[in-house]
Enzyme design. Sequence first.
Site, PDB file in Angstrom:
ATOM      1  CG  PHE A 110     -47.793 -22.027  15.511  1.00 36.32           C
ATOM      2  CD1 PHE A 110     -47.503 -20.677  15.565  1.00 36.32           C
ATOM      3  CD2 PHE A 110     -46.740 -22.924  15.796  1.00 36.32           C
ATOM      4  CE1 PHE A 110     -46.273 -19.943  15.927  1.00 36.32           C
ATOM      5  CE2 PHE A 110     -45.390 -22.272  16.344  1.00 36.32           C
ATOM      6  CZ  PHE A 110     -45.414 -21.023  16.308  1.00 36.32           C
ATOM      7  CE  LYS A 133       1.057 -47.583  -4.703  1.00 34.66           C
ATOM      8  NZ  LYS A 133       1.439 -47.976  -3.493  1.00 34.66           N
ATOM      9  CG  ASP A 164     -52.891 -11.752  11.990  1.00 31.94           C
ATOM     10  OD1 ASP A 164     -52.811 -13.222  12.001  1.00 31.94           O
ATOM     11  OD2 ASP A 164     -51.881 -11.138  11.873  1.00 31.94           O
ATOM     12  CB  THR A 207      -9.467 -67.917  -9.696  1.00 29.69           C
ATOM     13  OG1 THR A 207     -10.556 -66.808  -9.736  1.00 29.69           O
ATOM     14  CG2 THR A 207      -8.251 -67.254  -9.399  1.00 29.69           C
ATOM     15  CG  HIS A 229     -41.950 -21.458 -10.916  1.00 29.58           C
ATOM     16  ND1 HIS A 229     -40.617 -21.678 -11.675  1.00 29.58           N
ATOM     17  CD2 HIS A 229     -42.839 -20.685 -11.515  1.00 29.58           C
ATOM     18  CE1 HIS A 229     -40.998 -20.992 -12.648  1.00 29.58           C
ATOM     19  NE2 HIS A 229     -42.150 -20.302 -12.754  1.00 29.58           N
TER      20      HIS A 229
END
Length: 511
Positions: A460, A140, A465, A37, A273
């Site tokens: 947080f 198909k 400590d 086409t 790593h």
Amino acid sequence: MSVTRPIKTALISVYHKDGLDEILSLLNAGGVKFLSTGGTRSFIESLGYECDAVEDLTGYPSILGGRVKTLHPKVFGGILNRRDNDGDRAQIAEYEIPEIDLVIVDLYPFEATVASGASQADIIEKIDIGGISLIRAAAKNFNDVIIVPSKAEYAMLRDMLVAQGAASTLDDRRRFAARAFAVSSGYDTAIFNYFASLDQDPVPADLRVAINSAKKMRYGENPHQNGTFYGDFNALFEQLHGKEISYNNLLDIDAAVSLISEFDITTFAILKHNNACGLASRDTVAQAWADALAGDPVSAFGGVLVTNRLVDAAAAEEINKIFFEVIIAPDYSHDALEILKSKKNRIILLQKAPLDTKRQFRSILNGALVQDRDLKIETPAELTTVTTLAPTDAQVADLLFANRIVKNSKSNAIVLARNGQLIASGVGQTSRVDALRQAIDKARSFNFDLEGAVMASDAFFPFPDCVEIAAEAGIKAVIHPGGSIRDNESIEAANRLGLAMVTTGFRHFKH
């Protein structure tokens, strides 16, 4: 030996013509009749080959601005008829439908049109209807028809024609059919994702992913595991030297380019790593390398190196003194490349484009987790000083520097920094206290004085400590997201111990 079936008639309707001339020559030499086409037909005839028009076969012209050309029973009957089915054979004889043995299609470039920023009207026009239907029909009926679904398969077809002439085996047809359904499913996925991107819902109900290139790794994380990379590595990098890239190399390369993208000024990082073991921002690449290496010269052995500036000979001379797996940079001087290429297995990558993906995927259980990439980079204006003592401008710069590193480190993570240099980090720990103690011990093992350093945490502090331990080590300023119901305990500890503390409001977990 497999039985071959001759190709007598080929329907060809393609968008891209490059590479098609050689295929047409081979088919013509085999006596194949052409059917086509529009522009494809003109191209075939321009090469001096006869070509029947689809319009003459169907009795209909191309209509609706080219939207309907091949959608006709005489075309699809020619493709879908089963050669060993008496009923099919009778019907194609009754309706004078020619058998089509080969279909060559190359779909409208939908993804390229989207990527170009074209208008929605132009994008919609690039949704191929006839082509995708031809692909599915021919695939198909692979028992009888061979389908070439994109220009990526032109080479496969050429090799087949060179090897056995204008004929195909069942194995050939089955192989091309598999490629056809890969192309059609990928095409539909691209269209779905475009429409999903127009939806205001940030969480689409369906996930569709199609990646058209696969690279087999030597092995996965360990030699007993298979590994494959699906993606276009060459769109981001050019490998200038070295051995084949491994699965683990890719994990570190991903971590490296994600980390370096956080920095605008001249910066060098060393990763091991997936975590930074050395990083520094300096005036020159050589200085940045020297101070990055000083952060942990032991872990740097066998690491992945990355910088955001051209690597010159001065830097390359120093870098070349240690063993490393990979180096990544946006450019290299000629002399630097000659120096770095002195080790034959060393992987040298030139980063051609930034990592611009917006989502991350991870396989988990029997499904996948998807999230937005963490692209948040905090600025000085976004910091909230929560202590009586405010950080100095120099400390703010170091806090933001450390925050970029901790964001790219495995949780639980603590980063210690000073003067644009990573002094030490504690990563991947089960408690934040363990991460801090690991960082302090590591810094001291390399003779760093922590007096005046800053600390960044990826989440947080649930207790005071860490602030108390940091102050005892000489750390003077802290950055963390905040948001704990016990934030006041850490703030009070910082005030009591003379530390400046800022919060960002953004957590940066990385699991």
